[in-house]
Motif scaffolding. Structure first.
Motif, PDB file in Angstrom:
ATOM      1  N   CYS A 230      69.449  -3.342   8.629  1.00 33.67           N
ATOM      2  CA  CYS A 230      69.322  -2.181   9.501  1.00 33.67           C
ATOM      3  C   CYS A 230      67.847  -1.791   9.467  1.00 33.67           C
ATOM      4  N   MET A 232      64.512   0.053  10.530  1.00 34.85           N
ATOM      5  CA  MET A 232      64.107   1.307  11.150  1.00 34.85           C
ATOM      6  C   MET A 232      62.606   1.509  11.011  1.00 34.85           C
ATOM      7  N   TRP A 247      71.136   3.853   5.690  1.00 39.10           N
ATOM      8  CA  TRP A 247      71.237   4.578   6.951  1.00 39.10           C
ATOM      9  C   TRP A 247      72.315   4.004   7.876  1.00 39.10           C
ATOM     10  N   CYS A 248      73.007   2.992   7.450  1.00 39.02           N
ATOM     11  CA  CYS A 248      74.083   2.406   8.245  1.00 39.02           C
ATOM     12  C   CYS A 248      75.384   2.465   7.456  1.00 39.02           C
ATOM     13  N   LYS A 263      77.867   3.341  12.219  1.00 42.94           N
ATOM     14  CA  LYS A 263      77.124   4.588  12.378  1.00 42.94           C
ATOM     15  C   LYS A 263      75.698   4.379  11.881  1.00 42.94           C
ATOM     16  N   ILE A 264      74.738   4.706  12.752  1.00 50.88           N
ATOM     17  CA  ILE A 264      73.320   4.624  12.389  1.00 50.88           C
ATOM     18  C   ILE A 264      72.785   6.044  12.329  1.00 50.88           C
ATOM     19  N   SER A 265      72.431   6.462  11.141  1.00 55.28           N
ATOM     20  CA  SER A 265      72.029   7.847  10.930  1.00 55.28           C
ATOM     21  C   SER A 265      70.537   8.022  11.174  1.00 55.28           C
ATOM     22  N   TYR A 266      70.191   9.111  11.871  1.00 55.92           N
ATOM     23  CA  TYR A 266      68.785   9.436  12.092  1.00 55.92           C
ATOM     24  C   TYR A 266      68.373  10.672  11.319  1.00 55.92           C
ATOM     25  N   THR A 275      65.574   1.956  15.969  1.00 52.52           N
ATOM     26  CA  THR A 275      66.417   1.248  15.009  1.00 52.52           C
ATOM     27  C   THR A 275      66.730  -0.121  15.572  1.00 52.52           C
ATOM     28  N   PHE A 277      69.169  -3.349  14.420  1.00 51.42           N
ATOM     29  CA  PHE A 277      70.011  -4.072  13.469  1.00 51.42           C
ATOM     30  C   PHE A 277      70.276  -5.447  14.055  1.00 51.42           C
ATOM     31  N   TYR A 418      73.058  10.979  14.901  1.00 48.05           N
ATOM     32  CA  TYR A 418      73.383   9.578  14.655  1.00 48.05           C
ATOM     33  C   TYR A 418      73.852   8.936  15.949  1.00 48.05           C
TER      34      TYR A 418
END
Length: 434
Positions: A230, A232, A247-248, A263-266, A275, A277, A418
């Protein structure tokens, strides 16, 4: 008088001794013949199992009328009967003290019902998929046993059930995992029945796929293991770093009724600029592409904001490259060393980089969102078709490791919490069957 008491006492002692001796005598074991046998009807020629469950048996003899084998001394034996009718089965057990007990069993043998579910060839694509929205005719091929009752069920079909011998069914939605079809057929005359089952892909033929045996699904996220990296790049930086599981994560509630999504958290990513992946290390389930064939990429995504939606966009680049150093750190397998594990009988052969389907809105897709009305739907669906090019080596081989760089750009989205992604699939678009 004293003499009388002595006699009584002696009698009591003798009586007590007699009782004591009687208690010490071993209790004779009670023997019983116990077994399991098929319940209900048995088809001619169909193998069924009999098991002797009796305790303390030193030897046994099974006898099967019209059976193969005709006799057996095994505790568990598989038998088939050559003709229909009520068949006598006997089990004679010899127990450890020489006792012999025999039980007789009656087995009702009937003419078997055989066959398999089939789809009319004209209703299938060249690769055997059912076409979406087209009437599809089902039947029981090579049907034997003259059944007169049919009970069909069709996963996702219309109708969902049928009692016709050859029903026609329409599937309005694709099913890359295969729509399950079952049919129970029965014969009223003697109550004999048999159930058949099959499944067919509905829609385009899937190219990339999950590996349930490894609990690994990097595209649909329905397994516990689902991604490799992932990457970033925080705001103000042009370089990405692998933050992986930080973060994933896999969360419940996927798109289009599926159970999970990625889920990709910001919020935890210092408001990352973008991001990415990537899947170049997912060579074991990336599928293969053929030059000149048309393929369709589909996916769902959903940005979630703290407050009103603001600018965010998503895109992907599609490429192919295969090196012997590509190690999947989730499954702990290396392309150069473990290729034959996933492709038995094949020898690993690297490929140079072929980049195609760039995410620029023409060859690829750039789904820039600048309109809050876009977020009225729960999930956002995108689909795009492309023609696969020749591989960079020019040797005519299929692309062996096609992968996507997925990007989410968030320059002007300080309140983005996210982004959810789900169902990242690539399918072959087949020509209609002639």
């Amino acid at each position: 008088m004293k003499k009388f008491y002595v006699i009584l006492l002696a009698a009591a002692v003798l009586s007590s001794a007699a009782v004591s001796c009687k208690k010490d005598e071993p209790t004779k074991e009670t023997y019983k013949v116990e077994y399991t046998a098929p319940s209900g009807l048995v088809g001619v020629g169909k193998s069924v199992s009999f098991t002797d469950l009796s305790l303390s048996v030193t030897s046994r003899t099974w006898t099967f009328q019209d059976g193969t084998p005709a006799t057996s001394s095994d505790a568990t034996v598989s038998v088939s009967f050559a003709s229909a009718g009520a068949k006598k089965v006997t089990l004679s057990d010899t127990f450890k003290d020489g006792t012999v007990l025999t039980e007789e069993i009656t087995v009702n043998v009937v003419e078997p019902i055989n066959g398999e579910i089939a789809v009319a060839a004209a209703n299938l694509t060249p690769l055997g998929c059912i076409r979406v929205g087209a009437a599809t005719k089902f039947s029981i091929a090579d049907l034997k046993g003259t059944p007169d009752k049919f009970e069909w069920t069709f996963e996702g079909g219309n109708p969902a059930t049928s009692s016709d011998a050859e029903p026609s069914v329409t599937f309005e939605n694709g099913n890359r995992n295969g729509a399950k079809v079952t049919c129970k057929v029965s014969r009223t005359a003697d109550g004999a029945s048999e159930s058949f089952e099959g499944s067919w892909i509905v829609g385009n033929y899937p190219v990339n796929y999950a590996l349930p045996d490894y609990n690994y699904d990097p595209f649909g996220f329905e397994c516990e293991k689902a991604f490799v990296v992932c990457n970033m790049a925080p705001i103000g930086s042009t370089s990405r770093a692998d933050h992986g599981l930080d973060w994933c994560s896999i969360v419940e509630g996927g798109a289009n009724g599926t159970a999970h999504a990625i889920k990709i958290s910001y919020a935890e990513a210092n408001l990352a600029k973008s991001t990415q992946f990537t899947y170049d290390r997912n060579w074991m389930c990336n599928g293969r592409l053929q030059a000149g064939k048309t393929y369709r990429i589909t996916y769902w995504w959903k940005p979630v904001f703290d407050g009103e939606p603001t600018y965010v966009s998503t895109s992907y680049d599609y490429a192919n490259q295969l090196k012997d150093s590509y190690t999947n750190k989730v499954l702990e397998v290396n392309s150069g060393d473990d290729w034959a594990v996933f492709y038995p009988g094949e020898t690993f052969a690297p490929q140079g980089k072929t980049k195609f389907c760039n995410g620029d809105g023409t060859e690829g897709m750039n789904n820039r969102i600048g309109d809050t009305e876009t977020f009225l739907s729960d999930w956002i669906f995108h689909s795009n078709e492309f023609v696969c090019p020749e591989n960079a080596d020019g040797d005519g081989r299929d692309l062996l490791n096609p992968y996507m760089y997925w990007n989410v750009y968030t320059d002007a989205a300080p309140n983005l919490l996210y982004v959810l992604f789900d169902e990242l699939w690539i399918d072959l678009v087949e020509e209609p069957a002639e």
